[in-house]
Design a protein around this motif. Structure first.
Motif, mmCIF file in Angstrom:
data_model
loop_
_atom_site.group_PDB
_atom_site.id
_atom_site.type_symbol
_atom_site.label_atom_id
_atom_site.label_comp_id
_atom_site.label_asym_id
_atom_site.label_seq_id
_atom_site.Cartn_x
_atom_site.Cartn_y
_atom_site.Cartn_z
ATOM 1 N N GLN A 13 -13.246 -0.246 4.263
ATOM 2 C CA GLN A 13 -11.983 -0.691 3.668
ATOM 3 C C GLN A 13 -10.924 -0.796 4.759
ATOM 4 N N GLY A 14 -10.140 -1.860 4.711
ATOM 5 C CA GLY A 14 -9.025 -1.983 5.641
ATOM 6 C C GLY A 14 -9.452 -2.046 7.091
ATOM 7 N N LEU A 15 -10.647 -2.643 7.368
ATOM 8 C CA LEU A 15 -11.142 -2.697 8.738
ATOM 9 C C LEU A 15 -10.185 -3.471 9.645
ATOM 10 N N THR A 16 -9.636 -4.582 9.137
ATOM 11 C CA THR A 16 -8.686 -5.359 9.928
ATOM 12 C C THR A 16 -7.464 -4.531 10.279
ATOM 13 N N TYR A 17 -6.979 -3.775 9.307
ATOM 14 C CA TYR A 17 -5.806 -2.935 9.545
ATOM 15 C C TYR A 17 -6.101 -1.868 10.593
ATOM 16 N N HIS A 18 -7.248 -1.224 10.503
ATOM 17 C CA HIS A 18 -7.593 -0.148 11.435
ATOM 18 C C HIS A 18 -7.772 -0.667 12.852
ATOM 19 N N ALA A 19 -8.054 -1.969 13.015
ATOM 20 C CA ALA A 19 -8.279 -2.543 14.342
ATOM 21 C C ALA A 19 -6.982 -2.906 15.051
ATOM 22 N N LEU A 20 -5.830 -2.765 14.389
ATOM 23 C CA LEU A 20 -4.546 -3.106 15.002
ATOM 24 C C LEU A 20 -4.186 -2.080 16.077
ATOM 25 N N PRO A 21 -3.306 -2.440 17.029
ATOM 26 C CA PRO A 21 -2.995 -1.550 18.149
ATOM 27 C C PRO A 21 -2.450 -0.185 17.719
ATOM 28 N N ALA A 22 -2.654 0.805 18.579
ATOM 29 C CA ALA A 22 -2.170 2.160 18.290
ATOM 30 C C ALA A 22 -0.652 2.203 18.169
ATOM 31 N N HIS B 92 0.849 -1.190 0.000
ATOM 32 C CA HIS B 92 0.000 0.000 0.000
ATOM 33 C C HIS B 92 0.891 1.249 0.000
ATOM 34 N N PRO B 93 1.584 1.495 -1.095
ATOM 35 C CA PRO B 93 2.529 2.619 -1.135
ATOM 36 C C PRO B 93 1.864 3.987 -1.007
ATOM 37 N N ASP B 94 0.565 4.051 -1.281
ATOM 38 C CA ASP B 94 -0.134 5.342 -1.217
ATOM 39 C C ASP B 94 -0.751 5.613 0.147
ATOM 40 N N GLY B 95 -0.479 4.730 1.095
ATOM 41 C CA GLY B 95 -0.986 4.975 2.437
ATOM 42 C C GLY B 95 -2.084 4.022 2.841
ATOM 43 N N THR B 96 -2.606 4.239 4.024
ATOM 44 C CA THR B 96 -3.604 3.366 4.626
ATOM 45 C C THR B 96 -4.987 3.591 4.020
ATOM 46 N N PRO B 97 -5.710 2.526 3.678
ATOM 47 C CA PRO B 97 -7.080 2.710 3.180
ATOM 48 C C PRO B 97 -7.975 3.304 4.253
ATOM 49 N N GLU B 98 -8.887 4.169 3.841
ATOM 50 C CA GLU B 98 -9.781 4.831 4.774
ATOM 51 C C GLU B 98 -11.201 4.282 4.623
ATOM 52 N N LEU B 99 -12.021 4.512 5.661
ATOM 53 C CA LEU B 99 -13.439 4.178 5.547
ATOM 54 C C LEU B 99 -14.092 5.179 4.605
ATOM 55 N N ILE B 100 -14.934 4.706 3.690
ATOM 56 C CA ILE B 100 -15.542 5.623 2.719
ATOM 57 C C ILE B 100 -17.073 5.482 2.734
ATOM 58 N N LEU B 101 -17.751 6.505 2.293
ATOM 59 C CA LEU B 101 -19.215 6.517 2.228
ATOM 60 C C LEU B 101 -19.633 6.479 0.762
ATOM 61 N N GLU B 102 -20.514 5.555 0.418
ATOM 62 C CA GLU B 102 -20.933 5.388 -0.962
ATOM 63 C C GLU B 102 -22.396 5.796 -1.122
ATOM 64 N N ASP B 103 -22.685 6.652 -2.091
ATOM 65 C CA ASP B 103 -24.051 7.072 -2.444
ATOM 66 C C ASP B 103 -24.792 7.750 -1.290
ATOM 67 N N GLY B 104 -24.059 8.193 -0.288
ATOM 68 C CA GLY B 104 -24.696 8.848 0.835
ATOM 69 C C GLY B 104 -25.524 7.919 1.698
ATOM 70 N N LYS B 105 -25.492 6.622 1.443
ATOM 71 C CA LYS B 105 -26.340 5.682 2.184
ATOM 72 C C LYS B 105 -25.523 4.582 2.866
ATOM 73 N N ASN B 106 -24.718 3.874 2.070
ATOM 74 C CA ASN B 106 -24.085 2.660 2.558
ATOM 75 C C ASN B 106 -22.609 2.906 2.901
ATOM 76 N N TRP B 107 -22.246 2.484 4.103
ATOM 77 C CA TRP B 107 -20.831 2.560 4.491
ATOM 78 C C TRP B 107 -20.081 1.364 3.894
ATOM 79 N N ILE B 108 -18.986 1.667 3.236
ATOM 80 C CA ILE B 108 -18.106 0.607 2.722
ATOM 81 C C ILE B 108 -16.848 0.629 3.584
#
Length: 447
Positions: A297-306, A279-295
């Motif tokens: 991305q990278g949920l496992t990665y975001h759950a890792l320790p601080a 992932h040379p461009d950085g960490t994937p972020e949580l994104i919002l699609e169509d103003g309705k559904n949360w997609i």
């Protein structure tokens, strides 16, 4: 290579390596040592299942000198072999999405056309029928070059320690030691369980889960040896066995546990490097699609320790971070987890040459454990009033491999007289000699 022998004026115990390694573990260690000595990150003896069948991979190497990382699956055969074996390796390569493979043998068995047939499939077939020429042939085939050929035997000794540690824990587990049973399971998790993860972030999640389950593995096992129930979460620092392991190099089964704890940290560092490359461009972020559904991305990665996320931020800022896992593998199991303060300039130059990290960046690479696994006071300490600047908790036996490494690096005489180092501290020589003696005794006792 200077023989791995106890210190001067001690008993003449010596660990000798055969010029021609026997089939099986000796031959696997030899081929793995060729890769390790030429700057690869090496993983060995990986056992997996899918899910009804069990398979074992001899060696998987990663070359971080290439852009990104190049993995190679390697199989070693010292006895009879055939095209079934070759196609089995090709099948593993396809399954694991590894494009490069190697198959090392010691005789052709009337199949000298194998290289031309298997080459188009990405599998190099190499015959070592003359081990005197094996390092040269290894280089000619394009696998890698050696900063120093003496490193080949050094890594063979290091793998000997590793194998004996694992076998000792299995032996103690059979005797009923709960600490050894936990260590055996821990080894399976960090050596085998995370290898088949679908992505680096999944591997990281599994590693951190295993790491969190065994925060005080060595200390808990030490209490068991003291006569108290095993507790991998133990917070009590009071243990006679633990102190004897730490300050006298006793209890190799406890040293094997400290080896596993560092193996887990090293595996996390490697997975972090792999993730940053993927992932040379950085960490994937949580994104919002169509103003309705949360997609997500990278949920496992975001759950890792601080602590991991802070380490990743630091890692990405380093120009040669891709070589950090290889650097730390060399540091822990080849250099013995230490460097000599009074010879820092020379030792950093060697570390640079072997790892490919510019010498001015070696001090940065040495920060990696502090960045990912911060502890009070940091990971590096001085081993008493000596010139030895060491990583905490590296087993005495591996420190002995590192002390022997200095004999070779500094071209000491045939009597293995460490006094030729002429250290600034009068205690350094006895400190290094004790570690070498510990390594020799262990390798001979655990044959």
């Amino acid at each position: 290579m200077v023989a791995l022998q106890r210190g001067l004026l001690m008993s003449k115990k010596v660990v000798e390596l055969p010029d021609i390694p026997a089939a099986g573990e000796e031959l696997e260690d030899y081929v793995a040592a060729l890769f390790q000595a030429s700057g690869h990150y090496v993983e060995k003896s990986i056992v997996g299942s899918d899910p009804a069948d069990i398979f074992e991979l001899d060696i998987v190497t990663t070359d971080y000198a290439h852009e990104g990382a190049m993995r190679r699956l390697t199989e070693v055969k010292g006895g009879g072999w055939g095209y079934t074996d070759l196609f089995k390796v090709v099948g593993w390569m396809k399954y694991l999405k590894i494009q490069h493979g190697a198959f090392f043998i010691t005789r052709w068995d009337d199949r000298k056309t194998a290289p031309s047939k298997m080459g188009p499939l990405g599998l190099d077939v190499v015959c070592f029928d003359d081990f005197r020429a094996a390092p040269e042939e290894f280089t000619e085939k394009g696998f890698g070059t050696f900063a120093a050929q003496e490193l080949i035997e050094l890594w063979r000794h290091s793998y000997g320690v590793e194998r004996r540690f694992v076998k000792l824990l299995h032996k103690q587990a059979k005797k009923g030691d709960e600490g050894a049973k936990a260590a055996k399971a821990y080894h399976r998790q960090i050596n085998n369980g995370t290898f088949l993860a679908r992505a680096p972030e999944e591997s990281l999640a599994l590693l951190y889960e295993a790491y969190g389950e065994h925060p005080k593995l060595t200390r808990g096992y030490a209490h068991e040896l003291d006569g108290v129930a095993f507790d991998p979460q133990s917070e009590s620092p009071d243990s006679a066995s633990y102190r004897a392991m730490l300050f006298e190099g006793k209890y190799p089964e406890l040293q094997a546990c400290t080896y596993l704890e560092h193996r887990a940290r090293l595996s996390i560092l490697k997975a972090a490097v792999d993730y940053a490359l993927a992932h040379p461009d950085g960490t994937p972020e949580l994104i919002l699609e169509d103003g309705k559904n949360w997609i997500f991305q990278g949920l496992t990665y975001h759950a890792l320790p601080a602590t991991f996320h802070r380490g990743m931020t630091w890692l990405r800022e380093q120009p040669n971070f891709s070589r950090y896992a290889t650097f730390w593998q060399q540091l822990l199991w080849g250099w013995g987890g230490f460097y000599l303060d009074d010879r820092e300039e020379q030792e950093f130059e060697w570390m640079s040459r072997y790892s490919g990290i510019p010498v001015e960046e070696v001090p940065l690479a040495l920060e990696a454990f502090d960045r990912f696994f911060p502890i009070p006071g940091g990971w590096f300490i001085n081993a008493g009033p000596t010139d030895v600047r060491m990583v905490k908790m590296v087993p005495w036996i591996f420190q002995g491999i590192g002390a022997h490494h200095r004999r070779v690096q500094y071209g000491l005489n045939e009597q293995l007289n460490l006094s030729a180092l002429n250290p600034s501290s009068q205690y350094t020589l006895s400190d290094l000699s004790k570690r070498i003696n510990c390594a020799v005794d262990f390798l001979l006792e655990q044959r």
